[in-house]
Motif scaffolding. Structure first.
Motif, PDB file in Angstrom:
ATOM      1  N   VAL A 111     -14.376 -40.775 -32.396  1.00 19.09           N
ATOM      2  CA  VAL A 111     -13.460 -40.476 -33.586  1.00 19.09           C
ATOM      3  C   VAL A 111     -12.543 -39.451 -32.957  1.00 19.09           C
ATOM      4  CG1 VAL A 111     -13.138 -39.602 -35.874  1.00 19.09           C
ATOM      5  CG2 VAL A 111     -15.141 -40.929 -35.387  1.00 19.09           C
ATOM      6  N   GLU A 133     -14.657 -45.864 -32.891  1.00 16.50           N
ATOM      7  CA  GLU A 133     -15.092 -45.749 -34.621  1.00 16.50           C
ATOM      8  C   GLU A 133     -13.336 -45.682 -34.974  1.00 16.50           C
ATOM      9  OE1 GLU A 133     -19.235 -44.285 -34.961  1.00 16.50           O
ATOM     10  OE2 GLU A 133     -17.775 -43.262 -33.661  1.00 16.50           O
ATOM     11  N   SER A 134     -12.535 -44.792 -34.664  1.00 15.85           N
ATOM     12  CA  SER A 134     -11.435 -44.442 -35.124  1.00 15.85           C
ATOM     13  C   SER A 134     -10.454 -43.542 -34.332  1.00 15.85           C
ATOM     14  CB  SER A 134     -11.745 -43.936 -36.715  1.00 15.85           C
ATOM     15  OG  SER A 134     -10.147 -43.695 -37.091  1.00 15.85           O
ATOM     16  N   GLY A 157     -12.989 -50.114 -32.836  1.00 14.23           N
ATOM     17  CA  GLY A 157     -12.662 -48.904 -33.866  1.00 14.23           C
ATOM     18  C   GLY A 157     -11.249 -49.260 -34.527  1.00 14.23           C
ATOM     19  N   ASP A 158     -10.873 -48.389 -35.559  1.00 19.11           N
ATOM     20  CA  ASP A 158      -9.552 -48.591 -36.144  1.00 19.11           C
ATOM     21  C   ASP A 158      -8.544 -47.737 -35.451  1.00 19.11           C
ATOM     22  OD1 ASP A 158     -10.763 -50.527 -37.745  1.00 19.11           O
ATOM     23  OD2 ASP A 158     -10.937 -48.961 -39.499  1.00 19.11           O
ATOM     24  N   THR A 160      -4.836 -45.773 -36.467  1.00 17.48           N
ATOM     25  CA  THR A 160      -4.063 -45.627 -37.557  1.00 17.48           C
ATOM     26  C   THR A 160      -2.753 -44.842 -36.954  1.00 17.48           C
ATOM     27  OG1 THR A 160      -5.870 -45.257 -39.311  1.00 17.48           O
ATOM     28  CG2 THR A 160      -3.822 -44.313 -39.646  1.00 17.48           C
ATOM     29  N   ASN A 696      -8.688 -43.943 -43.086  1.00 16.60           N
ATOM     30  CA  ASN A 696      -9.989 -43.546 -42.254  1.00 16.60           C
ATOM     31  C   ASN A 696      -9.777 -41.708 -42.187  1.00 16.60           C
ATOM     32  OD1 ASN A 696     -11.080 -45.749 -41.644  1.00 16.60           O
ATOM     33  ND2 ASN A 696     -10.353 -45.862 -39.775  1.00 16.60           N
ATOM     34  N   HIS A 700     -12.230 -39.092 -40.015  1.00 12.41           N
ATOM     35  CA  HIS A 700     -11.509 -38.022 -39.087  1.00 12.41           C
ATOM     36  C   HIS A 700     -12.110 -36.576 -39.770  1.00 12.41           C
ATOM     37  CE1 HIS A 700      -9.136 -40.083 -36.171  1.00 12.41           C
ATOM     38  NE2 HIS A 700      -9.150 -41.120 -37.101  1.00 12.41           N
ATOM     39  N   ASN A 736     -15.159 -46.520 -46.275  1.00 12.83           N
ATOM     40  CA  ASN A 736     -14.872 -46.271 -44.630  1.00 12.83           C
ATOM     41  C   ASN A 736     -15.931 -44.879 -44.247  1.00 12.83           C
ATOM     42  OD1 ASN A 736     -13.503 -48.312 -44.503  1.00 12.83           O
ATOM     43  ND2 ASN A 736     -11.652 -47.039 -44.164  1.00 12.83           N
ATOM     44  N   TYR A 740     -19.388 -45.139 -42.082  1.00 11.09           N
ATOM     45  CA  TYR A 740     -19.466 -44.223 -40.716  1.00 11.09           C
ATOM     46  C   TYR A 740     -20.885 -43.475 -40.843  1.00 11.09           C
ATOM     47  CZ  TYR A 740     -18.243 -40.437 -37.552  1.00 11.09           C
ATOM     48  OH  TYR A 740     -18.395 -39.717 -36.480  1.00 11.09           O
TER      49      TYR A 740
END
Length: 784
Positions: A111, A133-134, A157-158, A160, A696, A700, A736, A740
C-alpha cells in the motif's frame, strides 16, 4: 469486481522473495534529503542496526510507512537498489526536471503512493511494477501531473488516479494484472498505448478519461453503470480520444489429459471449456481461470524464467511438475489455488527449482511439496499463504525445501515434515501464521529469521507457548521460533454509553442485535475516574457491577468483550507519569481490574488506555507498567495497547517507536490503532468530495499501522473506525477497508453502536427497528 478480488486474494509477486543472499534495508523515518541518504536506511525494521555501505543493486529496500524522497535535481534519477518496496509509504517525486525521468527498476507496492512533490508533469519510469493491495497515483494538486511508464505491470491491487491533476499512462505489458483502475474526482487520465488487463476500469461522474489506443479490461463501470462485454469507442463512453475500450468477461478452462513431454501449460489444445470437451482458448489469458482436474500439469522445459499467464491456476487433484532446466530463473504462478484432495508440486528435473507464487490459497486437503529425489529441491516463495489445507514435505532422505513466506496470517493448516521421507527445510523470511509445524524424526530444519506459529511439534513432542532458539529444539539457524495462541480475528462494535458524561449502560437488547448480525466482539468504554475514583484505591463496587452486567449478558450470548479504559492517558485531567498519576498508579488500576475479570471467559482482552495523549517517550513505560499489573493477576487474557497521537493509524510508526520494546511474559499482546477517514482524522466528517475521498482512501490511512504490525510479526486491531450515513460511497470505502483488515488478520470494532445516540451520523444502532446504512457492510464481516 470485489467477488473476483476475494477469490484471487490480494496482491502479486514480490520479486525479492526467492533470492536469499540479498541484504534488506528499512526506512525508519521520513526522508528530508533523498533516497540515496544512507543514514536513513537500517538493517532492522525497528530503526536499529547498521546502515548500508551504498544503495546496492544486490539489495532490497523497504519504505515501511515512511516517506521516500527522490533527489531534488534536474538530472535523470534512478534508484540503484535491486528493488524498492512501499509498505504503507509515499514515494515523493522531487525532480526539478520535466524532461528527465525518475526510474525504479523493480517497484513493489503493498500500500503506497507515488506523489508529485514539485510541480508540472513529472516523468516516472517503473521497469517492473507489482501492486499488491493499493497504489495511489497522486498528482499533488490539480495543476500538477504524472507521466508514468510501466514496463511490466502485475498484481491484484487497485490503482487510483487522484488529486484532480493530469496523469498519462503507458503500460508495456500487463500479463498478470487483475486489479481495479479507479479515476477519482476530476482527475484527467490518458491511456497512451494498447494494453490488456484482467482488471476493471471505473470512471465515476466527473472523471476525465482519454483513450488514444485500444485497452482491454475484464470489467468497466462508467458513471455508475456497469458495461457488458463488448467493444466501445471512447466517444460512446463519454471519453475523449480516438481509441476504444474492450470489455472481456473471464472464462474458465480445464486440463483434459495428462501433459506429455512435448506439452506444457501453454499448450492450448490441452485446455477445454468443459472438463471433457468443448472449445480451446486462443491464448493463456490473464483474464481467465484454469483448473487441472486431477491431471499432470507440466511447466516449460526451458532455461529461461517462465510465468503462467492465467489469472489463476487451481490444482484440484493431480500434480504440477517443475521442468525448468534453469536453477537460477524462477517459474512463476501469480494465483495458485488448491481444493478437493489437493495435489502435489514436484521437482521434475533436478537441482533446486525456483517457484514463485503470489497468492497460495491452500484449501485442498493436502498439498505435497515433493523433491522426488534426495538430491533435488524446491525454492518456494509465497507472498500470501492462506487456507486450512495441510502441507507436507516429501523429501526422500535428503531433498531440500527452501521456504520464503511473507504473509501467512490466514493460513490455519499443518505443515508436516514426516519421518518416512525426511529432508531439509530452510526458512529464510520472517513470518507469522495461524498454522502449525510438525517436524518428524530425521528431518533437518534451519530457521534463519523470526517466525511465529500456532503450534509446534518436534520429534513427537508438542512444545508449549514460548520463544525458542533453534538450538534449544535441536534445529539449526540464527532465527527464533515463537509458539503462541493467536487471538481469533474478530469484528464487532463499540457499545458506547459508560464513557458518556452521564453513565448509560449498554442494554442486553442492543447486544442481541449485534449478536444477530454476527458482530460478536464488543469494545466497552468506561472511565478510569469512575471505576477507581481514588488513585490506588479500591474499584467502585457500583460501577464494577455495571461493567460486569454487560460482560455477563455478553457471555450468555456467546459474545466477547474488550474492556476499554477510555480516559485518554489521564486521571481527572492529569496525565500518566505526572504528579500523583504515577506509573505505579496506572499499574494498580489494571492489577485490580485484571483480578476482577481473570476468570471471565467472555473477556477478549484489556484495552489498557484509549487514545493516550501527550505521553511522548513515557508512554512505553506506562504500557509496561500496565502489562506487569495485569500479569500479576491474569495470565490468560490478551492485552491491547494503543498508541500516541490519538492512536491514529496513519502516524503510528512515527509516534510509537518505543512500543517495539514492551514485553509480555505470556506473549499475548495486541496493538490497536484508530482510523477515521475524514481529513481531520476524527469522527467529524464533511461531504465525500470535501474529504478528498476515494474508494481506497481508508486503506491508505490504515496501512502504516498494518504494515508496522506485519513487519514485526505482531497482532493488530482497529479499535475505532466509522463512516457517516450521508453518501453511499462511504460504504464502498468501508467495505474495502474491512476487506483489507480481513486479508491481513487484523480485528476491528466499529465506532459506534449502543442505544444512546440521537442523530449521530456514524451510529450503527438501528433506528425504529430499521438497520442503519453502514450495517449492510458491517454484517458481511461477521464472526459466524
Amino acid at each position: 469486481m470485489k467477488l473476483r478480488r476475494i477469490y484471487l486474494l490480494v496482491s502479486a509477486l514480490a520479486a525479492t522473495l526467492s533470492t536469499v543472499n540479498a541484504a534488506s534495508w528499512y526506512l525508519h523515518a521520513d526522508q528530508t534529503a533523498n533516497w540515496n541518504t544512507l543514514a536513513d536506511w537500517w538493517s532492522s525494521v525497528h530503526g536499529t542496526g547498521t546502515h548500508p555501505a551504498s544503495i546496492s543493486s544486490a539489495d532490497d529496500f523497504y519504505a515501511n510507512a515512511c516517506q521516500i524522497r527522490t533527489p531534488s535535481t534536474s538530472n535523470a534519477e534512478t534508484f540503484a537498489g535491486r528493488s524498492l518496496t512501499l509498505n504503507g509509504a509515499p514515494l515523493t517525486i522531487k525532480s526539478l526536471s520535466t524532461t528527465n525521468a525518475t526510474t525504479v527498476g523493480n517497484f513493489i507496492c503493498h500500500v503506497g503512493s507515488i506523489q508529485n512533490g514539485t510541480g508540472n508533469v513529472q516523468l516516472v519510469n517503473l521497469t517492473n511494477a507489482t501492486v499488491h493491495e493499493s497504489l495511489l497515483l497522486d498528482t499533488g494538486t490539480s495543476t500538477r501531473g504524472l507521466n508514468l511508464t510501466v514496463g511490466t505491470l502485475s498484481g491484484n491491487g487497485d490503482i487510483t488516479f487522484w488529486n484532480n491533476g493530469t496523469i498519462l499512462l503507458t503500460v508495456g505489458s500487463s500479463p498478470n494484472y487483475s486489479g481495479t483502475m479507479y479515476v477519482a474526482g476530476t482527475t484527467a487520465v490518458t491511456f497512451l498505448n494498447n494494453f490488456t488487463s484482467a482488471g476493471t476500469l471505473v470512471a465515476p461522474s466527473g472523471a476525465r478519461v482519454t483513450v488514444n489506443s485500444t485497452v482491454t479490461f475484464s470489467g468497466l463501470t462508467v458513471n455508475g453503470a456497469t458495461r457488458a462485454a463488448g467493444t466501445y469507442t471512447a466517444a460512446s463512453l463519454g471519453f475523449t480520444g480516438t481509441g476504444s475500450v474492450i470489455v472481456r468477461a473471464p472464462l474458465i478452462w480445464h486440463l483434459h489429459a495428462d501433459q506429455g513431454s512435448a506439452n506444457t501449460w501453454h499448450t492450448l489444445a490441452d485446455w477445454w471449456s468443459t472438463p471433457t470437451a468443448g472449445s480451446h482458448p486462443t491464448a493463456i489469458s490473464t483474464n481467465d481461470d484454469y483448473f487441472t482436474n486431477g491431471r499432470l500439469l507440466r511447466t516449460p522445459s526451458t532455461s529461461a524464467a517462465s510465468s503462467f499467464g492465467g489469472a489463476s491456476l487451481t490444482i484440484n487433484g493431480g500434480r504440477m511438475l517443475l521442468k525448468s532446466t534453469s536453477t537460477t530463473n524462477a517459474t512463476t504462478v501469480y494465483n495458485l489455488n488448491t481444493f478437493g484432495s489437493g495435489g502435489s508440486i514436484q521437482n521434475g528435473v533436478g537441482g533446486i527449482q525456483i517457484l514463485n507464487v503470489t497468492n497460495l490459497d491452500n484449501t485442498g486437503t493436502n498439498l505435497v511439496l515433493d523433491t522426488v529425489a534426495n538430491n533435488r529441491g524446491i525454492n518456494l516463495s509465497v507472498e500470501n499463504l492462506s487456507g486450512a489445507g495441510n502441507l507436507t514435505l516429501q523429501a526422500f532422505g535428503g531433498g531440500q525445501l527452501i521456504w520464503n513466506v511473507a504473509n501467512a496470517y490466514k493460513y490455519t493448516g499443518t505443515f508436516t515434515l514426516s519421518s518416512s521421507s525426511p529432508g531439509t527445510l530452510t526458512i529464510n523470511t520472517p513470518f507469522i501464521t495461524s498454522g502449525k509445524l510438525v517436524v518428524g524424526a530425521g528431518n533437518t530444519v534451519v530457521v534463519n529469521r523470526p517466525i511465529s506459529l500456532a503450534g509446534l511439534t518436534v520429534g513427537g513432542v508438542a512444545r508449549a507457548a514460548g520463544t525458542y532458539t533453534p538450538a534449544s529444539l535441536g534445529l539449526g539457524g540464527t532465527g527464533t521460533i515463537t509458539v503462541t495462541n493467536r487471538p481469533v480475528q474478530m469484528f464487532g462494535v463499540n457499545e458506547a454509553g459508560m464513557d458518556f458524561t452521564l453513565v448509560m449502560v449498554p442494554t442486553d437488547a442492543s447486544l442481541a442485535y449485534y449478536q444477530s448480525k454476527g458482530l460478536t466482539l464488543i469494545r466497552l468504554p468506561f472511565k478510569w475516574e469512575r471505576i477507581q475514583p481514588t488513585l490506588n484505591g479500591p474499584l467502585s463496587a457500583s460501577h464494577l457491577s455495571q461493567i460486569q452486567s454487560v460482560v455477563t449478558n455478553a457471555r450468555n450470548r456467546g459474545m466477547k468483550v474488550l474492556l476499554d479504559l477510555h480516559s485518554y492517558g489521564q486521571h481527572n485531567g492529569t496525565a500518566i507519569g505526572t504528579g500523583a498519576v504515577t506509573f505505579a498508579a496506572f499499574q494498580d488500576v489494571w492489577t485490580r481490574l485484571a483480578a476482577a475479570f481473570a476468570n471471565e471467559t467472555a473477556i477478549w482482552g484489556y484495552d489498557i488506555m484509549n487514545e493516550p495523549l501527550n505521553q511522548g517517550s513515557t508512554w512505553p513505560t506506562a504500557v509496561q507498567a500496565a502489562i506487569n499489573g495485569i500479569r500479576a493477576s491474569d495470565t490468560t487474557h490478551f492485552i491491547v495497547i494503543e498508541g500516541e497521537g490519538y492512536s491514529a493509524a496513519k502516524g503510528w510508526p512515527k509516534l510509537n517507536p518505543g512500543l517495539d520494546n514492551v514485553t509480555d511474559p505470556q506473549r499475548k499482546l495486541i496493538f490497536s490503532a484508530h482510523c477515521y477517514f475524514a481529513n481531520t482524522n476524527n469522527d467529524q466528517y464533511g461531504s465525500y468530495s470535501g474529504e478528498n475521498a476515494y474508494p481506497n482512501k481508508a486503506i491508505h490511512l490504515v496501512a502504516p499501522f498494518v504494515e508496522w504490525c506485519k513487519a514485526r510479526g505482531v497482532y493488530g486491531h482497529i479499535g475505532e473506525f466509522g463512516v457517516p450515513d450521508n453518501d453511499s460511497r462511504w460504504n464502498e470505502m468501508l467495505y474495502n477497508f474491512l476487506q483489507y483488515l480481513d486479508d491481513n488478520g487484523v480485528s476491528g470494532t466499529y465506532w459506534s453502536g449502543g442505544p444512546y445516540w440521537n442523530n449521530y451520523s456514524l451510529d450503527c444502532e438501528p433506528r425504529a427497528g430499521v438497520d442503519r446504512p453502514q450495517m449492510s457492510v458491517l454484517q458481511q464481516f461477521n464472526n459466524n
